[in-house]
Design a protein around this motif. Sequence first.
Motif, PDB file in Angstrom:
ATOM      1  N   THR A  54       0.833  -1.202   0.000  1.00 11.36           N
ATOM      2  CA  THR A  54       0.000   0.000   0.000  1.00 11.36           C
ATOM      3  C   THR A  54       0.867   1.251   0.000  1.00 11.36           C
ATOM      4  OG1 THR A  54      -0.120   0.060   2.428  1.00 11.36           O
ATOM      5  CG2 THR A  54      -1.871  -1.133   1.272  1.00 11.36           C
ATOM      6  N   VAL A  55       0.330   2.336  -0.534  1.00  9.70           N
ATOM      7  CA  VAL A  55       0.934   3.667  -0.470  1.00  9.70           C
ATOM      8  C   VAL A  55      -0.133   4.622   0.028  1.00  9.70           C
ATOM      9  CG1 VAL A  55       2.053   5.532  -1.714  1.00  9.70           C
ATOM     10  CG2 VAL A  55       2.507   3.166  -2.367  1.00  9.70           C
ATOM     11  N   THR A  56       0.132   5.291   1.139  1.00 13.17           N
ATOM     12  CA  THR A  56      -0.819   6.227   1.725  1.00 13.17           C
ATOM     13  C   THR A  56      -0.219   7.623   1.721  1.00 13.17           C
ATOM     14  OG1 THR A  56      -1.650   4.487   3.179  1.00 13.17           O
ATOM     15  CG2 THR A  56      -2.229   6.751   3.744  1.00 13.17           C
ATOM     16  N   ASN A  57      -0.897   8.563   1.117  1.00 14.83           N
ATOM     17  CA  ASN A  57      -0.417   9.947   1.050  1.00 14.83           C
ATOM     18  C   ASN A  57      -1.083  10.779   2.136  1.00 14.83           C
ATOM     19  OD1 ASN A  57       1.313   9.861  -1.343  1.00 14.83           O
ATOM     20  ND2 ASN A  57      -0.577   9.368  -2.433  1.00 14.83           N
ATOM     21  N   LEU A  58      -0.265  11.280   3.061  1.00 16.27           N
ATOM     22  CA  LEU A  58      -0.758  12.124   4.139  1.00 16.27           C
ATOM     23  C   LEU A  58       0.124  13.366   4.245  1.00 16.27           C
ATOM     24  CD1 LEU A  58      -1.428   9.444   6.915  1.00 16.27           C
ATOM     25  CD2 LEU A  58      -3.130  10.615   5.503  1.00 16.27           C
ATOM     26  N   GLY A  59      -0.484  14.531   4.062  1.00 14.29           N
ATOM     27  CA  GLY A  59       0.260  15.779   4.178  1.00 14.29           C
ATOM     28  C   GLY A  59       1.394  15.886   3.187  1.00 14.29           C
ATOM     29  N   GLY A  60       1.216  15.320   1.982  1.00 13.96           N
ATOM     30  CA  GLY A  60       2.256  15.370   0.969  1.00 13.96           C
ATOM     31  C   GLY A  60       3.356  14.344   1.141  1.00 13.96           C
ATOM     32  N   VAL A  61       3.216  13.451   2.136  1.00 14.58           N
ATOM     33  CA  VAL A  61       4.214  12.406   2.380  1.00 14.58           C
ATOM     34  C   VAL A  61       3.614  11.055   2.043  1.00 14.58           C
ATOM     35  CG1 VAL A  61       5.678  11.307   4.103  1.00 14.58           C
ATOM     36  CG2 VAL A  61       5.291  13.783   4.196  1.00 14.58           C
ATOM     37  N   SER A  62       4.381  10.210   1.337  1.00 10.20           N
ATOM     38  CA  SER A  62       3.924   8.876   0.966  1.00 10.20           C
ATOM     39  C   SER A  62       4.409   7.847   1.978  1.00 10.20           C
ATOM     40  CB  SER A  62       4.438   8.504  -0.432  1.00 10.20           C
ATOM     41  OG  SER A  62       3.864   9.336  -1.416  1.00 10.20           O
ATOM     42  N   TYR A  63       3.475   7.208   2.652  1.00  9.09           N
ATOM     43  CA  TYR A  63       3.792   6.140   3.597  1.00  9.09           C
ATOM     44  C   TYR A  63       3.614   4.811   2.878  1.00  9.09           C
ATOM     45  CZ  TYR A  63       3.410   9.794   7.140  1.00  9.09           C
ATOM     46  OH  TYR A  63       3.585  10.935   7.882  1.00  9.09           O
ATOM     47  N   LYS A  64       4.678   3.980   2.891  1.00 15.57           N
ATOM     48  CA  LYS A  64       4.660   2.739   2.129  1.00 15.57           C
ATOM     49  C   LYS A  64       4.689   1.524   3.056  1.00 15.57           C
ATOM     50  CE  LYS A  64       7.013   4.669  -1.929  1.00 15.57           C
ATOM     51  NZ  LYS A  64       8.177   4.540  -2.852  1.00 15.57           N
ATOM     52  N   LYS A  65       3.999   0.489   2.630  1.00 15.30           N
ATOM     53  CA  LYS A  65       4.009  -0.780   3.349  1.00 15.30           C
ATOM     54  C   LYS A  65       4.432  -1.880   2.380  1.00 15.30           C
ATOM     55  CE  LYS A  65       0.972  -4.100   5.716  1.00 15.30           C
ATOM     56  NZ  LYS A  65      -0.419  -4.373   6.151  1.00 15.30           N
ATOM     57  N   TYR A  66       5.489  -2.627   2.748  1.00 15.85           N
ATOM     58  CA  TYR A  66       5.980  -3.744   1.949  1.00 15.85           C
ATOM     59  C   TYR A  66       5.724  -5.059   2.684  1.00 15.85           C
ATOM     60  CZ  TYR A  66       8.718  -0.331  -0.783  1.00 15.85           C
ATOM     61  OH  TYR A  66       9.117   0.703  -1.588  1.00 15.85           O
TER      62      TYR A  66
END
Length: 300
Positions: A54-66
């Motif tokens: 998954t890729v979650t965009n919060l406040g212009g930052v991409s949080y990734k889960k591998y």
Amino acid sequence: MKQLFLSLLISFFFCSNLSLGQQYINLSVDNDLYFSLDRYYSSGIFISTGKLKTVTNLGGVSYKKYAHWTLGQEIYTPSNRYTVDLNVFDYPYGGWLFLERAYEYYKNPFSAWGASLKFGVTGKASLAPYFQNLYHDKILGLRDVAWEKALPQRFHLNLNLIQRKRMPLLEKFAFLYEWFGNMGTQRIALGGRFGFLIGTSQALSFFGNPLEVQTNEYGIYFGSRQEYRFHDFMISGSLFDNQAPFVLDAIPYKNSLEVGLALYFKKWRFLTLWNSISKDNHLQKNQRHPYLNISIGRVF
């Protein structure tokens, strides 16, 4: 490689199960054969596959889960691998075959943490005696390794945690560190890895998965791994019984010197890492033991 047949078989299995998407397959091999040695931590082979979940965009930052799967085998032998005389043994014979499920969570491109569950078997079920002697017989033309008084067959379960960070210092110079912990029947340990990465590579860690960098880059790594093992089945046997026929008192504190080179391309990653590790027990004749890791990764 001492487990060539196994690596080919596992590679075929994983490749046949890859589907379209952002994922990879990686073959990583540890071996001391490159230094004309065959002792202590003699070899390891690890086949990994993983993907971006998954890729979650919060406040212009991409949080990734591998998410990752790893199938691995490690082999441990004394320096005199043909004798059956316990009086000259300086290391227990041992094999460790495991499957690991891991997740990585990227807070940002330069900070992440992960957790994994590793389960597997030691003893004959690890297939270590079979694959080592197959290699000695068919590739090297040598007689079988003794595998006398090997560590017993046991099922093991380990929980592992890791936290990584990259701190850019100059345009092509960064400080990398990671903290890790293991809790389980095969190993209980705490430790850290610290080093400097020189080059164009923007990977969070020198040891990260091939999905981190998919452009033409390179990195040269100089570092050290420090670890305190409260329990190591591969040296001292089980915490719960005394059925191992030959064990030794382990040296809890371990350290390793590391020098590596990584080459990244759009679809491929090549990595090699020289390791010089300290003694695992007091009977080992040499103060340090070298081995080389070679890894090849492919993104699909």
